[in-house]
Motif scaffolding. Structure first.
Motif, PDB file in Angstrom:
ATOM      1  N   PRO A   1      -6.163   0.400  -0.581  1.00 51.74           N
ATOM      2  CA  PRO A   1      -6.342  -1.050  -0.393  1.00 51.74           C
ATOM      3  C   PRO A   1      -7.481  -1.624  -1.208  1.00 51.74           C
ATOM      4  O   PRO A   1      -7.353  -2.705  -1.798  1.00 51.74           O
ATOM      5  CB  PRO A   1      -6.609  -1.176   1.115  1.00 51.74           C
ATOM      6  CG  PRO A   1      -5.909  -0.002   1.712  1.00 51.74           C
ATOM      7  CD  PRO A   1      -6.064   1.106   0.713  1.00 51.74           C
TER       8      PRO A   1
ATOM      9  N   HIS B   1       2.409  -4.014  -7.096  1.00 49.25           N
ATOM     10  CA  HIS B   1       2.053  -3.958  -5.686  1.00 49.25           C
ATOM     11  C   HIS B   1       1.289  -5.185  -5.185  1.00 49.25           C
ATOM     12  O   HIS B   1       0.804  -5.164  -4.054  1.00 49.25           O
ATOM     13  CB  HIS B   1       1.252  -2.678  -5.405  1.00 49.25           C
ATOM     14  CG  HIS B   1       1.966  -1.438  -5.811  1.00 49.25           C
ATOM     15  ND1 HIS B   1       3.218  -1.118  -5.355  1.00 49.25           N
ATOM     16  CD2 HIS B   1       1.605  -0.429  -6.662  1.00 49.25           C
ATOM     17  CE1 HIS B   1       3.609   0.032  -5.880  1.00 49.25           C
ATOM     18  NE2 HIS B   1       2.654   0.473  -6.673  1.00 49.25           N
TER      19      HIS B   1
ATOM     20  N   CYS C   1      -4.297  -2.022   6.505  1.00 45.60           N
ATOM     21  CA  CYS C   1      -3.418  -0.876   6.224  1.00 45.60           C
ATOM     22  C   CYS C   1      -4.068   0.444   6.665  1.00 45.60           C
ATOM     23  O   CYS C   1      -4.764   0.474   7.672  1.00 45.60           O
ATOM     24  CB  CYS C   1      -2.967  -0.872   4.770  1.00 45.60           C
ATOM     25  SG  CYS C   1      -1.237  -1.374   4.581  1.00 45.60           S
TER      26      CYS C   1
ATOM     27  N   SER D   1      -6.534  -2.407  -4.879  1.00 46.14           N
ATOM     28  CA  SER D   1      -5.789  -3.648  -5.086  1.00 46.14           C
ATOM     29  C   SER D   1      -6.686  -4.863  -4.918  1.00 46.14           C
ATOM     30  O   SER D   1      -6.551  -5.849  -5.648  1.00 46.14           O
ATOM     31  CB  SER D   1      -4.608  -3.721  -4.112  1.00 46.14           C
ATOM     32  OG  SER D   1      -3.582  -2.831  -4.505  1.00 46.14           O
TER      33      SER D   1
ATOM     34  N   VAL E   1       0.821  -1.207   0.000  1.00 47.15           N
ATOM     35  CA  VAL E   1       0.000   0.000   0.000  1.00 47.15           C
ATOM     36  C   VAL E   1       0.857   1.260   0.000  1.00 47.15           C
ATOM     37  O   VAL E   1       0.498   2.269  -0.599  1.00 47.15           O
ATOM     38  CB  VAL E   1      -0.963  -0.004   1.203  1.00 47.15           C
ATOM     39  CG1 VAL E   1      -1.683   1.324   1.358  1.00 47.15           C
ATOM     40  CG2 VAL E   1      -1.974  -1.143   1.054  1.00 47.15           C
TER      41      VAL E   1
END
Length: 266
Positions: free
Chosen positions: A76, A257, A59, A79, A13
């Motif tokens: 977050p 990521h 996160c 993703s 993140v």
């Protein structure tokens, strides 16, 4: 009966590019010049197979990143959607502990059963939070966001080792915080341990040289031993903040990521 096998992803993140080596060790830095750059990455994790999706930690939010001078790469939820995961439909959320960089987005998971060690909730709502040096690693809004799942009956407060699903177990280790827990997962390459902040960096656990943010030094060292016992090898230990994770493991669909921890490192 065979144990289910899971994919496990580290989702990066953000980062703290300003960190130096001396800031990553309680005592002497293990890596040469103590003033040398030694950045940290910020991750949370996804465990899934065809039957289950489990999210580990959440996160932080952009406002928190700005206030704490951290770089943020991607939200977050963005993703998660890359992985075709709708946060609103996730059924199980594991919180390794409630520090600001691990518990900042509980509201994204309104249906999830939240798994937390009872000792963690007691600690971060107890009298020791009156000390600024202790409470600065928490965000009061994040701690308060743990209360709705509790009142709604969606929080499972554990007092020891527990199986969330076959092939996924939680293990309280303490040390970093009184209620810190690690997650053991069965994958195609064996049993891995998501150590979270029980081991920030590989060098912390391999050199038995702890990260300086801790609640109990002796318990932190004992946690290292427990993590090693639970993992199939040192490469099956996944530290919570090590940039080497993104260098050593394959990336899912070449996404910078999203890192595939169930595949072997290089």
């Amino acid at each position: 009966m065979s144990v289910p096998v899971y994919e496990v992803f580290a989702i990066r993140v953000g980062a703290n590019a300003q960190r130096t080596a001396r800031e990553n060790f309680l005592y002497d830095a293990c890596c040469g010049d103590p003033n040398a750059p030694m950045p940290l990455d910020y991750y949370f994790w996804v465990i899934r197979n065809e039957q289950q999706v489990i999210v580990v930690d959440t996160c932080f939010q952009p406002a928190t990143a700005d206030r704490r001078h951290r770089q943020m790469y991607r939200l977050p939820e963005e993703s998660l959607r890359q992985l075709d995961i709708d946060p609103a439909q996730v059924e199980h959320l594991i919180l390794t502990h409630l520090h600001w960089d691990h518990a900042g987005n509980l509201g994204l998971f309104p249906k999830a059963t939240v798994h937390l060690q009872e000792a963690e909730l007691r600690f971060c709502t107890g009298p020791k939070m009156a000390h600024r040096t202790v409470n600065k690693t928490y965000e009061v809004d994040d701690v308060m966001s743990a209360l709705p799942p509790l009142f709604e009956g969606r929080m499972r407060l554990h007092g020891g080792t527990v199986e969330v699903m076959p092939g996924v177990t939680l293990h309280p280790v303490g040390g970093h915080t009184p209620g810190s827990q690690v997650v053991r997962v069965n994958t195609e390459r064996g049993w891995i341990v998501l150590a979270s902040d029980a081991a920030h960096l590989w060098v912390n656990i391999r050199e038995r040289s702890p990260f300086p943010i801790l609640d109990d030094l002796a318990q932190t060292l004992e946690a290292f031993s427990e993590i090693d016992r639970l993992a199939d090898s040192e490469d099956h230990v996944i530290p919570g903040h090590d940039p080497l994770i993104a260098e050593r493991f394959p990336h899912w669909n070449d996404d910078p990521h999203i890192i595939s921890l169930h595949q072997s490192p290089t």
